[in-house]
Design an enzyme around this catalytic site. Structure first.
Site, short mmCIF file in Angstrom:
data_model
loop_
_atom_site.label_atom_id
_atom_site.label_comp_id
_atom_site.label_asym_id
_atom_site.label_seq_id
_atom_site.Cartn_x
_atom_site.Cartn_y
_atom_site.Cartn_z
N ASP A 24 105.46 117.08 100.94
CA ASP A 24 106.07 117.09 102.27
C ASP A 24 106.48 118.49 102.73
OD1 ASP A 24 106.48 115.48 104.46
OD2 ASP A 24 108.54 114.98 103.95
N GLU B 274 113.22 112.89 108.85
CA GLU B 274 113.99 114.11 108.62
C GLU B 274 113.23 115.38 108.99
OE1 GLU B 274 111.03 114.55 105.82
OE2 GLU B 274 112.13 112.72 106.28
N LYS C 241 112.46 105.37 100.75
CA LYS C 241 111.08 104.91 100.86
C LYS C 241 110.84 103.75 99.89
CE LYS C 241 109.15 109.41 102.14
NZ LYS C 241 108.62 109.06 103.46
N ASP D 95 114.72 108.96 107.03
CA ASP D 95 113.37 109.31 106.62
C ASP D 95 112.59 109.96 107.76
OD1 ASP D 95 111.31 109.54 104.79
OD2 ASP D 95 110.47 107.56 105.23
N ASP E 191 110.68 114.38 99.43
CA ASP E 191 111.21 113.46 100.43
C ASP E 191 111.33 112.05 99.86
OD1 ASP E 191 112.06 112.23 102.72
OD2 ASP E 191 110.08 112.15 103.66
N ARG F 171 111.50 116.22 111.58
CA ARG F 171 111.75 116.68 112.95
C ARG F 171 113.13 117.33 113.09
NH1 ARG F 171 110.77 110.71 115.13
NH2 ARG F 171 109.40 110.89 113.31
N LYS G 253 107.38 122.77 108.30
CA LYS G 253 108.25 121.79 107.67
C LYS G 253 108.16 121.96 106.15
CE LYS G 253 108.61 116.80 106.75
NZ LYS G 253 107.98 115.47 106.97
#
Length: 515
Positions: free
Chosen positions: A300, A361, A289, A359, A282, A363, A277
């Protein structure tokens, strides 16, 4: 990078700024710490009273404890640094590799600004101990100073850079002409350099590291280490139907990328696919967030950094295994063009996904990359991601979770992590949680039940793995970025979590120990 040498010199005769020795807890309340093997010459120079001297200074031998004291006559080095190894092994057993790694790392961190240190730690297990001391010291010596202005870390009168990492490590008692010792040191150097590569990437600010520049770094490393690198830009992603990666990245002015790294060996019998990933920043997207949760979100992309470094390490070590690395890179930002909660994305494998939370995201980008990786029919697939806060709640900040579609493979990954010195724990994929991701408008939603959220994320990813392909998911959300103080060989900031586990996995696959 800190230099590493193997030295047969005595701790008494080595010309260095510091000699590092190990001490252990006596097992008695307020007891005198015991001096570990390797420090015999130093103990002699203190007239047999080193333990008592250290006790007077408050040393106990506890893990990671560091005590400096002036060296007596008889030692070439002016300073002795005693580092705690924790409890002494029972019945004359050796200190564990991880105890040695952590002690060496603690000592190296304490020696920032030092030119040369001799490490006279226990090498009772031969090459395995040499590897542990070398690896721990090199990892502990890491500093990230790319954005420090010139002269900021200078010492008195500007004569010495007090913020520079320990410049040279000499492992005392190791034999430079011993093939096993030499191989252990070379592997430790490669491993530490690649963990440092991952740490550097994680620590880079997001205005400098975004999908395009991350891809350029991969191309540069590929050219240097004979790793084939292919980059799919936003046009190629659109043409290929990578709806997950595009959907996450469409809100940013920095378009997404999918990077494929490939290392092959002529005598390889198996292929390992690694998927990372790579959300370079993010914000949460439209599902923004809350305040206080954005400051560290440059980390991230830690999974992609780990995969990148592991593939390069496999190439540098010449492992007899084929390794592909997939970096799913995007920046998750809110804008008028960003994916909205309620949108439906068409994924690379044709699955439609209702986005309930932008959020969630990671996956989505992993799903496309997993499908693409499985198309090449690897013998096993492992993905690495800072995926869920739920995993941090479950396992804390130092342990990553392991999920898999194959219980035996999950256990093998756990065993591999333990061998590498990384803390991990096996987690289930309860089938009853799958129903929570049912969507009334699409094949699946990107969110499910709140409780067990880390497991729900794993179940989502499982949907995009080819049937019959052994797959494991490593959720490194806890250990990937250390927001507290440094410890052992782990610095503050990016840690390079999972790099060592992936490299060890590649080694075991090459040796035929897996599958």
């Amino acid at each position: 990078m800190t230099a590493l040498t193997l030295s047969s010199s005595s701790a008494a005769t080595l010309r260095a700024d510091v000699v590092v020795i190990g001490i252990a807890k006596s097992g008695k309340p307020n007891g005198t710490p015991s001096v570990a093997p390797g420090a015999e010459a130093v103990e002699k120079a203190f007239g047999g009273k080193l333990g008592a001297t250290l006790e007077t200074l408050g040393a106990s031998g506890g893990e990671g404890e560091v005590t400096k004291l002036p060296a007596p006559d008889g030692l070439k080095a002016p300073v002795v640094l005693a580092v705690g190894l924790g409890d002494a092994p029972a019945d004359g057993a050796s200190f564990s590799p991880e105890s040695l790694r952590r002690a060496a790392g603690s000592a190296a961190r304490a020696l920032t600004g030092t030119a040369k240190a001799g490490f006279a730690l226990p090498l009772t297990d031969g090459a395995e101990s040499v590897a542990a001391v070398a690896e721990g010291a090199l990892l502990g010596a890491y500093t990230f100073r790319a954005y420090r202005s010139k002269g900021k870390d200078k010492g008195k009168n500007g004569a010495k850079d007090s913020g520079a990492p320990l410049a040279e490590i000499a492992v005392l008692g190791a034999k430079s002409r011993d093939k096993q010792h030499k191989a252990a040191a070379e592997r430790a150097t490669v491993l530490a350099e690649e963990v440092a590569r991952a740490r550097d990437l994680i620590n880079m600010p997001p205005n400098d590291l975004y999908p395009g520049t991350f891809a350029e770094q991969a191309k540069a490393a590929g050219k240097e280490f004979s790793v084939k690198v292919e980059v799919l830009d936003e046009k190629a992603l659109a043409k290929g139907g990578y709806g997950g990666i595009l959907g996450v990245g469409q809100g940013s002015q920095n378009p997404p990328r999918l990077v494929r790294l490939s290392y092959t060996h002529a005598k390889a019998a198996k292929t390992l696919a690694l998927v990372g990933k790579g959300i370079t920043y993010d914000s949460g997207g439209i599902s923004l967030k809350p305040a206080g949760h954005n400051e560290t979100m440059k980390c991230d992309m830690s999974g992609a950094a780990a995969v990148f470094s592991a593939v390069v390490a496999a190439a540098r070590l010449g492992l007899k295994v084929n390794v592909t690395g997939w970096l799913a890179l995007a920046e998750n930002m809110p804008s008028g063009n960003a994916t909205r909660p309620g949108d439906v994305l068409n994924m690379y494998n044709g699955t439609t996904v209702e986005v309930l939370n932008t959020d969630a995201e990671g996956r989505l980008v992993l799903a496309d990359a997993l499908t693409r990786a499985c198309e090449e029919s690897p013998d096993a697939v492992v993905d690495v991601a800072t995926l869920t806060g739920a995993m941090v709640l479950a396992l804390g900040n130092r342990i990553f979770g392991i999920m898999s579609n194959d219980e035996a493979f999950r256990a093998e990954i756990h065993e591999t992590a333990e061998q590498a010195g990384e803390q991990a724990w096996q987690m289930p994929l309860p089938v009853e949680l799958r129903k929570g991701m049912d969507s009334p408008v699409a094949d699946i939603a990107n969110m499910g039940e709140r409780m067990g959220g880390g497991l729900v994320a794993g179940l989502f990813l499982k949907e995009f793995v080819s049937e019959g392909t052994p797959w494991a998911h490593l959720d490194i959300a806890g250990p990937a970025f250390n927001e507290s103080g440094p410890f052992g060989y782990t610095p503050k900031g990016g840690t390079g979590s999972a790099v060592r586990t992936l490299v060890r996995l590649a080694e075991r696959t090459a040796d035929g120990a897996l599958g």
